[in-house]
Design a protein around this motif. Structure first.
Motif, PDB file in Angstrom:
ATOM      1  N   GLN A  69     -12.149   2.008  -4.555  1.00  7.26           N
ATOM      2  CA  GLN A  69     -11.397   1.539  -3.396  1.00  7.26           C
ATOM      3  C   GLN A  69     -10.398   2.564  -2.843  1.00  7.26           C
ATOM      4  O   GLN A  69      -9.763   2.312  -1.819  1.00  7.26           O
ATOM      5  CB  GLN A  69     -10.688   0.215  -3.713  1.00  7.26           C
ATOM      6  CG  GLN A  69      -9.607   0.274  -4.766  1.00  7.26           C
ATOM      7  CD  GLN A  69      -9.099  -1.114  -5.161  1.00  7.26           C
ATOM      8  OE1 GLN A  69      -9.786  -2.128  -5.005  1.00  7.26           O
ATOM      9  NE2 GLN A  69      -7.874  -1.183  -5.633  1.00  7.26           N
ATOM     10  N   MET A  70     -10.294   3.723  -3.491  1.00  4.42           N
ATOM     11  CA  MET A  70      -9.418   4.775  -3.003  1.00  4.42           C
ATOM     12  C   MET A  70     -10.228   6.038  -2.733  1.00  4.42           C
ATOM     13  O   MET A  70     -11.250   6.284  -3.374  1.00  4.42           O
ATOM     14  CB  MET A  70      -8.313   5.076  -4.030  1.00  4.42           C
ATOM     15  CG  MET A  70      -7.394   3.923  -4.345  1.00  4.42           C
ATOM     16  SD  MET A  70      -6.184   4.320  -5.642  1.00  4.42           S
ATOM     17  CE  MET A  70      -5.104   5.472  -4.754  1.00  4.42           C
ATOM     18  N   ASP A  71      -9.739   6.850  -1.804  1.00  4.01           N
ATOM     19  CA  ASP A  71     -10.392   8.124  -1.502  1.00  4.01           C
ATOM     20  C   ASP A  71      -9.906   9.256  -2.405  1.00  4.01           C
ATOM     21  O   ASP A  71     -10.555  10.299  -2.506  1.00  4.01           O
ATOM     22  CB  ASP A  71     -10.172   8.490  -0.035  1.00  4.01           C
ATOM     23  CG  ASP A  71     -10.833   7.503   0.912  1.00  4.01           C
ATOM     24  OD1 ASP A  71     -11.933   7.012   0.583  1.00  4.01           O
ATOM     25  OD2 ASP A  71     -10.249   7.210   1.973  1.00  4.01           O
ATOM     26  N   PRO A  81      -6.433  -1.485   2.550  1.00  5.80           N
ATOM     27  CA  PRO A  81      -6.700  -2.802   1.949  1.00  5.80           C
ATOM     28  C   PRO A  81      -7.341  -3.813   2.891  1.00  5.80           C
ATOM     29  O   PRO A  81      -8.089  -4.683   2.425  1.00  5.80           O
ATOM     30  CB  PRO A  81      -5.303  -3.262   1.511  1.00  5.80           C
ATOM     31  CG  PRO A  81      -4.567  -1.983   1.244  1.00  5.80           C
ATOM     32  CD  PRO A  81      -5.043  -1.049   2.325  1.00  5.80           C
ATOM     33  N   ASN A 124       0.813  -1.213   0.000  1.00  2.00           N
ATOM     34  CA  ASN A 124       0.000   0.000   0.000  1.00  2.00           C
ATOM     35  C   ASN A 124       0.849   1.267   0.000  1.00  2.00           C
ATOM     36  O   ASN A 124       0.377   2.349   0.340  1.00  2.00           O
ATOM     37  CB  ASN A 124      -0.925  -0.005   1.227  1.00  2.00           C
ATOM     38  CG  ASN A 124      -2.143   0.881   1.067  1.00  2.00           C
ATOM     39  OD1 ASN A 124      -2.646   1.063  -0.038  1.00  2.00           O
ATOM     40  ND2 ASN A 124      -2.620   1.442   2.166  1.00  2.00           N
ATOM     41  N   GLN A 182      -6.244   4.641   0.983  1.00  2.00           N
ATOM     42  CA  GLN A 182      -6.705   3.278   0.746  1.00  2.00           C
ATOM     43  C   GLN A 182      -6.344   2.395   1.933  1.00  2.00           C
ATOM     44  O   GLN A 182      -5.209   2.433   2.408  1.00  2.00           O
ATOM     45  CB  GLN A 182      -6.040   2.738  -0.528  1.00  2.00           C
ATOM     46  CG  GLN A 182      -6.374   1.311  -0.891  1.00  2.00           C
ATOM     47  CD  GLN A 182      -5.756   0.938  -2.227  1.00  2.00           C
ATOM     48  OE1 GLN A 182      -6.370   1.048  -3.274  1.00  2.00           O
ATOM     49  NE2 GLN A 182      -4.497   0.516  -2.196  1.00  2.00           N
ATOM     50  N   ALA A 227      -0.374   4.361  -2.214  1.00  2.00           N
ATOM     51  CA  ALA A 227      -1.624   5.003  -1.806  1.00  2.00           C
ATOM     52  C   ALA A 227      -1.538   5.628  -0.428  1.00  2.00           C
ATOM     53  O   ALA A 227      -2.077   6.709  -0.188  1.00  2.00           O
ATOM     54  CB  ALA A 227      -2.776   4.002  -1.860  1.00  2.00           C
TER      55      ALA A 227
END
Length: 381
Positions: free
Chosen positions: A290-292, A182, A172, A180, A175
């Motif tokens: 799945q990501m901001d 996971p 990660n 994110q 990100a």
């Protein structure tokens, strides 16, 4: 508590002895014991150190993890995770992976009888199950990937891995947990190079592993102590300090990246721009889910390898250097630098690829510097 609050306070109560608001650097190798085996939770600093404990508790909280383990480097964390695998077992890995991880897998572990299968990101997202069997121990993914900024559907990969009893490991680093998490998407283990966005100032090397699986955590704690790839207290303190500003830095990284992408998209000397925030990116829909936000890493292609090599040496604000995630903007040529170890692999980084780590300087200065460098590139023939 919200992310920004936990980044500043989780694991970091004022020092009980002095009231110090900042977690002290416990620069010691050993700890006094009241009697044989009777101590205050610490006996030897390779096993545990209060500064490291604060980092582990804080970063675990940010990753929505019950357990966190800090290491001396990202590759130290990776090496420790590979001790969950035995010779004869298999690791399925995204083919667009950090060059140092590929070097370790292909040149250290493969000769010892470990099996590796490399799959493109889209296959990990949509067809992973067909490549798994009972010998598969780990599925190793990055999302976004390094250096091509591809995206893997973490939930889909986790579902397929769990069908055969494998663990899904997600790097990660690109990100960060601000963008994110996971474990919330089904991953079993998250790994970081804390050298990058978490430390954030290009002044420390470190690694981290987070998990919600108590059995995996117990094994990692044993391996951490037994293998010894642990960070010192000052390194732990530097990363802990970096976490306090992670949220505000990531917001600026993302905003500057958008400005850089907008400039590159319209430049006649740029062949393509690789960034998951672009609606045309093949992984954009998954990344948006799945990501901001889409991060501070941007890659782009120019006409030739010679143009790429010349261009990265011509910037003035962007520093030609390996690594990423610091407050200063970095530019590099992956084929000859960070991913040179994959040069002979079927999935080598493109020779005409440039990777940007967009810092938090004024966006106007970053764009102007790229414009100057691109203007000096010889015209295409």
């Amino acid at each position: 508590m919200e992310f920004e609050t936990r980044a500043i306070h989780a694991g970091q109560a004022p020092d009980a002895a002095t009231g110090s608001v900042t977690t002290p650097i416990y620069q010691t190798s050993t700890f006094a014991q009241e009697a044989v085996g009777v101590h205050k939770g610490y006996d030897y600093a390779r096993v545990a150190n209060p500064t490291r404990t604060a980092l582990e508790e804080c970063l675990a909280s940010l990753e929505s993890a019950a357990h966190g383990h800090a290491f001396s480097s990202g590759l130290g964390a990776t090496t420790t995770l590979m001790h969950l695998v035995d010779p004869g077992q298999r690791v399925v890995c995204v083919n667009d992976v950090y060059g140092g991880v590929y070097r370790m897998f292909s040149q250290v572990y493969a000769p010892k009888g470990y099996a590796f299968t490399y799959l493109p990101p889209e296959e990990l997202s949509t067809g992973l199950a067909a490549h798994l069997d009972e010998t598969t121990r780990l599925v190793w993914v990055e999302s976004p990937t390094n250096p091509l900024l591809n995206v893997v559907d973490i939930h889909a990969a986790a579902t397929a891995a769990h069908e055969v009893g494998a663990l899904l490991v997600v790097d990660n680093t690109f990100a960060s947990p601000f963008l994110q998490r996971p474990l919330e998407l089904g991953a079993d283990v998250v790994v970081h190079s804390t050298t990058k966005y978490l430390g954030g100032h290009s002044d420390v090397v470190g690694g981290f592993v987070a998990t919600n699986d108590p059995a995996v955590s117990e094994r990692l704690r044993f391996l951490q102590k037994s293998l010894g790839a642990v960070p010192g207290p000052f390194d732990s303190w530097l990363v802990l300090r970096g976490l306090k500003t992670l949220a505000v830095r990531m917001q600026r990284h993302c905003a500057n990246a958008r400005a850089v992408v907008a400039f590159l998209e319209d430049h006649p000397r740029v062949v393509d721009v690789l960034y998951p925030g672009r609606p045309s990116h093949p992984g954009h829909e998954i990344a948006a889910r799945q990501m901001d936000d889409f991060g501070g890493m941007v890659s782009f292609l120019v006409e030739s390898e010679d143009e790429a090599v010349d261009l990265v040496a011509r910037t003035r604000v962007w520093t030609l250097a390996e690594s990423l995630g610091g407050v200063e903007s970095l530019i590099e040529h992956p084929y000859r630098m960070t991913h040179a170890s994959t040069a002979d692999a079927p999935f080598a980084a493109p020779r005409n690829l440039i990777r940007l780590s967009v810092g938090i300087e004024a966006a106007e200065d970053l764009v102007d510097d790229l414009a100057h460098a691109l203007a000096a590139v010889p015209a295409r023939t």
